[in-house]
Design a protein around this motif. Structure first.
Motif, PDB file in Angstrom:
ATOM      1  N   GLU A 513     -35.714 -24.427 -23.711  1.00 43.91           N
ATOM      2  CA  GLU A 513     -35.517 -23.332 -23.991  1.00 43.91           C
ATOM      3  C   GLU A 513     -35.411 -22.996 -25.758  1.00 43.91           C
ATOM      4  O   GLU A 513     -34.599 -23.731 -26.110  1.00 43.91           O
ATOM      5  N   VAL A 514     -36.090 -21.969 -26.244  1.00 43.64           N
ATOM      6  CA  VAL A 514     -36.155 -22.051 -27.628  1.00 43.64           C
ATOM      7  C   VAL A 514     -35.421 -20.631 -28.019  1.00 43.64           C
ATOM      8  O   VAL A 514     -36.223 -19.554 -27.441  1.00 43.64           O
ATOM      9  N   GLY A 515     -34.460 -20.624 -28.633  1.00 43.58           N
ATOM     10  CA  GLY A 515     -33.890 -19.058 -28.946  1.00 43.58           C
ATOM     11  C   GLY A 515     -34.683 -18.488 -30.047  1.00 43.58           C
ATOM     12  O   GLY A 515     -35.429 -18.969 -30.551  1.00 43.58           O
ATOM     13  N   ASN A 516     -34.051 -17.196 -30.232  1.00 42.05           N
ATOM     14  CA  ASN A 516     -34.780 -16.325 -31.210  1.00 42.05           C
ATOM     15  C   ASN A 516     -33.823 -15.352 -32.152  1.00 42.05           C
ATOM     16  O   ASN A 516     -33.176 -14.377 -31.679  1.00 42.05           O
ATOM     17  N   SER A 517     -33.326 -15.793 -33.420  1.00 43.67           N
ATOM     18  CA  SER A 517     -32.400 -15.234 -33.937  1.00 43.67           C
ATOM     19  C   SER A 517     -32.722 -13.967 -34.304  1.00 43.67           C
ATOM     20  O   SER A 517     -31.666 -13.070 -34.888  1.00 43.67           O
ATOM     21  N   ASP A 518     -33.968 -13.386 -34.424  1.00 45.16           N
ATOM     22  CA  ASP A 518     -34.270 -12.008 -34.839  1.00 45.16           C
ATOM     23  C   ASP A 518     -34.176 -11.068 -33.759  1.00 45.16           C
ATOM     24  O   ASP A 518     -34.633 -10.161 -33.974  1.00 45.16           O
ATOM     25  N   LEU A 519     -33.903 -11.565 -32.572  1.00 43.70           N
ATOM     26  CA  LEU A 519     -33.654 -10.624 -31.452  1.00 43.70           C
ATOM     27  C   LEU A 519     -32.797  -9.024 -31.779  1.00 43.70           C
ATOM     28  O   LEU A 519     -31.804  -9.293 -32.484  1.00 43.70           O
ATOM     29  N   SER A 520     -33.094  -8.111 -31.376  1.00 41.56           N
ATOM     30  CA  SER A 520     -32.438  -7.082 -31.498  1.00 41.56           C
ATOM     31  C   SER A 520     -31.439  -6.871 -30.162  1.00 41.56           C
ATOM     32  O   SER A 520     -31.656  -7.525 -29.221  1.00 41.56           O
ATOM     33  N   TYR A 521     -30.480  -5.724 -30.026  1.00 44.28           N
ATOM     34  CA  TYR A 521     -29.622  -5.602 -28.976  1.00 44.28           C
ATOM     35  C   TYR A 521     -30.304  -4.799 -27.966  1.00 44.28           C
ATOM     36  O   TYR A 521     -31.483  -4.138 -28.308  1.00 44.28           O
TER      37      TYR A 521
END
Length: 721
Positions: A513-521
């Motif tokens: 799994e690769v996260g995404n620090s640019d995700l919005s709420y």
């Protein structure tokens, strides 16, 4: 925060001497005869008594103010009465005979009313009722509630799904505080033992106004068992045997109350072998749990407080394939070793017509996941402190109003060989206000809230989220027996640490799994409509909802492989869910002992970019025939026959496969008899009586073609010592 604690301490040591007394008598409205052992209860004060042989009752040491008094007894309609203390001196209460089950007050909503008086529709079920239907675990039992299912990894891991939403979109509350146990993981279960839990309430839809971030999909609210009534003591022992797993669950409880001080204790031990299907046992689906709950309460005049503690230790096997067939109860690798400590305190100070309520909680979750017996591959410690301060303003005409602040401090640290999510500190703060306006046939409820979440990560830039949310609802009586409810609410969910920062193989899911620090709420808006008709012998309901979610976060494979596992990235798209529940409950006159129940539930989840959402439960149709009876030697006797029909689920996400439909048959009976002049309650039930081989669409063992549990017989008893 320090100021709040100082204020509470000052209030706690201040002497209060309110000595108001409420007296009354409860009678049958038809015969005018007194009703013995009727329950008379004031929910806001959590104080009550049972009536004497004459039907009389006395409740002492009551603070001044306006309260709601509930009077209930089996075979009668629950009555709700508004009282004013000290003006109310004596009451004569007439209960109307009815075959409809007794109503209980709803605790998960802010104004603590009976469901029939609530603007928001809330489902409620007692744990005793769920167990009588053959539920092996609490997570298994909640799937009997309309609109609720469970994502499972074998039998030992289950997490709630409310109208298609789960994980960090559904909050779980226990002992009045939020349960935090790394719920982002698909294979991270509920983590609560049913022993010492009295009932379950389900808010289906965004409840961010009341509970903040992560309540976007709803709330599962677990009510702990009540303390004993004043100047009484109770002790009981109970045990259950499960034939399928050759499993057991045994608990022992004791509680006692004086005039002002209350104590309770309950201990439980549970063990299960690998569950059996028609063809094989599912290797390493075994698990065992030890659970201890305790509480102490104090109530005097205008002040009451309680402190509760729960220790839960669980070892849970994670099934991967079908291997050696044994009846061992100690998990083999891979397995989870989880220890949770939950501390909570709840205090209330009553003024003349208003009150101040403070709930403090601390949860320490120690999660270890072993791939071998040497050292844990994953070892995460999650420490969560939270507070909830509410002020109930004095009633102003037809207005009831609550204002409050809530907050959380959460620290996650890693100690294992591998790191799935980073060390981080999360801080939440929310402020809200809500009003309930009551007219003769109409009730309105309106509120607004602001939330702020800040995430500090040692290896990355800090992340900040904030949101305003609101709710508007009203209940309209459409004649004597019909009620309509309309609710509109927005919800908010900040991305969790896994979605933002994960970078590695998530064991048990077989994904990199690769996260995404640019995700919005995520932000949603849900509309609900509920229509109900009820008279003395029939209840009919129809609930519908439409839930639009902006920036819905989901996992999507990118076609590459790392460390021998397919790579999944977190992405966002707008989404929508819609569906509802319909059903009826018939208890025809004069056959009041006969109950016919039927309900149908459906939900569809779609991405606006195209395709369906993952882990959406299949449509389900449930039908139950239930009879209730009492004999000279048996009280509260019952028997039931139930058929649950799961339809084919073909509306699946891009990495799911369709699931065929199937039918499950259940049967059970039980009651209470006297043994050595003490009550002995016995339940006998059977689930999946035809030993059907099937796979539930929400089973995480589905990709491996592993069946769900086969036929199971459950024998249980509870003896009052």
């Amino acid at each position: 925060m320090k100021t709040i604690f100082t204020l509470l301490l000052c209030l706690a040591i201040t002497p209060f001497y309110a000595q108001n007394t409420l007296q009354g008598r409860v009678i049958d409205s038809t015969t005018q005869q007194p009703i013995t052992f009727a329950n008379v209860y004031i929910p806001k004060l959590e104080k009550g008594v049972v009536t004497e042989d004459s039907g009389d009752f006395t409740i002492k040491d009551l603070p001044s103010g306006n309260y709601n008094l509930l009077v209930s007894y089996v075979g009668y309609q629950t009555k709700s009465i508004n009282i004013s203390i000290p003006n109310q001196k004596s009451l004569k209460i007439a209960l109307t005979p009815s075959a409809i089950e007794m109503e209980e007050v709803i605790i998960s909503t802010p104004f603590h009313k009976l469901q029939k008086d609530n603007v928001m529709k809330v489902e409620r079920a007692s744990v005793t009722e769920l167990k009588s239907q053959g539920a092996v675990t609490l997570a298994d039992g909640i799937s009997n509630i309309a609109g609720v299912e469970s994502v499972t990894t074998g039998l030992g891991v289950g997490k709630p799904v409310i109208r298609g939403l789960s994980s960090n979109r559904v909050l779980v509350y226990t002992q009045g505080v939020r349960l935090e146990n790394q719920q982002f993981g698909d294979e991270h279960g509920l983590g609560i033992n049913s022993a010492g839990v009295e009932s379950v309430e389900v808010i289906k839809g965004p409840a961010s106004l009341l509970y903040g971030s992560d309540a976007l999909g709803g709330v599962l609210y677990l009510n702990p068992e009540r303390f004993a009534e004043a100047n009484t003591s109770k002790a009981d022992i109970s045990s259950n045997y499960f034939s399928n797993t050759e499993g057991y669950s045994t608990d022992l409880g004791y509680k006692t109350s004086l005039d002002n001080v209350k104590l309770l204790f309950r201990a439980n031990a549970t063990g299960h072998s690998d569950y059996n299907t028609k063809d094989y046992r599912v290797t390493n689906s075994r698990f065992n749990t030890k659970d201890f709950k305790s509480g102490i309460g104090y109530q005097k005049g205008d002040f009451k407080t309680e402190f509760r503690y729960n220790l839960n230790q669980s070892k849970i096997g994670i099934p991967e394939d079908i291997g050696i067939q044994t009846l061992e109860k100690t998990p083999r690798t891979p397995f989870q070793d989880i220890t949770s400590h939950i501390f909570s305190s709840k205090s209330s100070l009553f003024f003349n017509g208003s009150s101040l309520n403070l709930i403090l909680g601390y949860t320490y979750n120690d999660r270890q996941e072993f791939e071998d017996y040497v050292a844990p591959a994953l070892h995460m410690k999650l420490k969560t402190a939270n507070y909830d301060l509410k002020y109930n303003l004095p009633n102003w005409g037809k207005f009831e109003t609550i204002v409050g602040i809530q907050g959380m401090n959460q620290i996650n640290k890693n100690y294992g060989e591998e790191t799935l999510i980073p060390d981080a500190t999360t801080n939440d703060f929310g402020v809200f206000g809500m009003s309930h306006i009551h007219f003769k046939t109409t009730d309105f409820q309106v509120g607004i809230r602001y939330d702020n979440r800040n995430i500090e990560v040692t290896s990355a830039q800090n992340t900040h989220f904030s949101s305003f949310n609101g709710a508007l609802g009203f209940k309209q009586d459409l004649g004597q027996n019909m009620t309509a409810r309309f609710n509109f609410a927005s919800g908010f969910r900040a991305p969790n640490l896994s979605e933002l920062y994960s970078d590695g193989v998530h064991e048990g899911t077989n994904r990199y799994e690769v996260g995404n620090s640019d995700l919005s709420y995520e932000q949603n808006l849900q509309s609900d409509v509920a229509l109900e008709y009820a008279n003395q012998h029939i209840e009919i309901f129809a609930n519908g909802f439409y839930n639009r979610i902006n920036n819905y976060i989901y996992l999507s494979p990118d076609g590459t492989v790392r460390e021998n596992s397919p790579v999944y990235n977190y992405a966002q798209s707008d989404a929508k869910l819609f569906g509802g529940e319909v059903g009826f409950h018939l208890h025809p006159h004069p056959l009041d002992w006969l109950h016919l129940e039927s309900s149908f539930e459906t939900v569809t989840g779609e991405l606006n970019a195209g395709g369906y959402l993952p882990l959406i439960p299949a449509n389900k149709w449930s039908n139950t025939i239930r009879v209730e009876f009492s004999k000279n030697w048996l009280n509260n006797g019952y028997a039931f026959f139930k058929v649950q029909s799961y339809f084919k689920q073909s509306k699946v996400s891009q990495f799911e496969t369709p699931t065929p439909g199937y039918d499950l048959l259940s049967l059970g009976f039980g009651g209470t008899l006297k043994l050595f002049n003490k009550d002995l309650s016995v339940t006998i039930s059977g689930t999946n009586l035809t030993n059907k081989t099937y796979i539930n669409h929400l089973s995480r063992l589905k990709p491996d073609g592993i069946f769900n549990m086969g036929r199971n017989l459950n024998i249980g008893f509870t003896y009052q010592l």
